[in-house]
Design an enzyme around this catalytic site. Structure first.
Site, PDB file in Angstrom:
ATOM      1  CB  THR A 187      12.528  13.756   0.224  1.00  0.00           C
ATOM      2  OG1 THR A 187      12.235  13.193   1.593  1.00  0.00           O
ATOM      3  CG2 THR A 187      13.704  14.451   0.207  1.00  0.00           C
ATOM      4  CG  LEU A 233      12.058   7.880  -5.412  1.00  0.00           C
ATOM      5  CD1 LEU A 233      12.050   8.070  -6.972  1.00  0.00           C
ATOM      6  CD2 LEU A 233      12.858   6.521  -5.165  1.00  0.00           C
ATOM      7  CG  HIS A 234      14.035  10.036   1.422  1.00  0.00           C
ATOM      8  ND1 HIS A 234      13.097  10.718   1.926  1.00  0.00           N
ATOM      9  CD2 HIS A 234      13.850   8.551   1.791  1.00  0.00           C
ATOM     10  CE1 HIS A 234      12.325   9.843   2.459  1.00  0.00           C
ATOM     11  NE2 HIS A 234      12.703   8.579   2.445  1.00  0.00           N
ATOM     12  CG  ASP A 235      19.479  10.231  -0.868  1.00  0.00           C
ATOM     13  OD1 ASP A 235      19.143  10.672   0.244  1.00  0.00           O
ATOM     14  OD2 ASP A 235      20.054   8.870  -0.670  1.00  0.00           O
TER      15      ASP A 235
END
Length: 316
Positions: A187, A233-235
């Site tokens: 991520t 922007l992990h999710d």
């Protein structure tokens, strides 16, 4: 190609909000379940409802677990603010949660065509498995934003979502479902910056304006922690792993969650020893592959998908 059917299990959170927007653009989102994580449950539920209002979507939101299986809740106010969305302007609406039984909703909705995209602590999923150990195997799969193959963020080796409820994460990684793990090693390759926020501010799109505010607030907070004005922007990566799997390279690996270590509690211990491409058919027991672990993402193409979902035309 039919749009995948998803439930988003989340703790919004700046990047959770972007993940919800991307999911509604590229999938059939049949429901949202909320969990304590980036902020307390009341705040994460309020944020999920606000995003559905922003999207003008009738997606039901179900409140879930207010605390982890063991111990007290951990929150991420330094990154996301006390509200979970920091200084982002609130959107007025009259929406309410559809129920206080996220676990019941997860159990009732399960079918072989449904993916659960889990982008917060895995408490709701673990409670579903407690009530029905076969639940995970009745899904198309579970895409997880959590863990890491290398360094952590909340500790040296633990990522926030697994650290916030390691007992839940251990239960999910051992449930026998088809799992995809989008950890920090992946991520951190998909990043927002001030140039992106500026581009979004110029767009005639309420979603873009919301995202620009979110990124500005997030960059301010990350700069205070790291000195750098950009953020992973992990999710959205866990959503893209289902809606755009061609953008992400994975390998079958054994993943276990450390529960006892003084310095390593919450760490995802990934077996990265050399083995055959199918994950090593000869490996058994604790070394048997349990998840498709994501390693690389086509960040340019992935960001193009995110930006398009926010209502911004391609530069091309």
């Amino acid at each position: 190609m039919p749009r995948p059917r998803l439930i988003i299990d989340c703790d919004p959170g700046h990047d959770d909000a972007i993940a919800l927007i991307v999911a509604h653009r590229h999938a059939e989102v049949v429901g949202i379940t909320t969990v304590s994580g980036n902020a307390p449950l009341d705040a994460t539920t309020a944020n999920a409802l606000m995003v559905t209002a922003l999207l003008d979507a009738d997606t039901p939101v179900h409140r879930g677990a207010p605390k982890p299986l063991v111990g007290e809740p951990a929150h991420a106010a330094a990154v996301h603010g006390e509200s979970g969305l920091g200084g982002v302007a609130r959107i007025a609406h009259a929406r309410r949660a559809a129920s206080d039984d996220a676990v019941g909703f997860l159990l009732d909705a399960a079918d072989e065509a449904l993916w659960v995209v889990a982008v917060g602590p895995l408490t709701n999923l673990a409670l579903a498995l407690e009530r029905d150990p076969s639940w995970g195997r009745r899904l198309a799969g579970i895409s997880i934003m959590g863990g890491s193959t290398d360094i952590g963020n909340v500790t040296r080796v633990a990522e926030f979502n697994t650290f916030a409820d390691p007992e839940a994460a251990a239960r999910v990684f051992d449930c026998g479902a088809l799992l995809t793990m989008c950890g920090l090693n992946l991520t951190r390759q998909l990043r927002s910056n001030d140039a992106l926020a500026k581009r979004l501010r110029r767009a005639d799109s309420p979603l873009a304006q919301f995202a620009a505010q979110s990124f500005d607030d997030l960059h301010d907070r990350i700069e205070g922690l790291t000195g750098v004005r950009e953020a992973a922007l992990h999710d959205p990566c866990a959503v893209l792993a289902v809606t755009h799997p061609e953008l992400i390279e994975t390998r079958r690996q054994a993943v276990s969650v450390e529960l006892e270590g003084t310095l390593t509690r919450g760490m995802t211990v990934v077996d990265q020893r050399p083995h055959t491409p199918d994950g090593g058919a000869a490996r058994r027991g604790a070394d048997a592959p349990t998840a498709n672990v994501a390693y690389t993402i086509d960040a340019d193409e992935a960001m193009a998908v995110v930006v398009e979902a926010l209502g911004v035309e391609s530069d091309a």
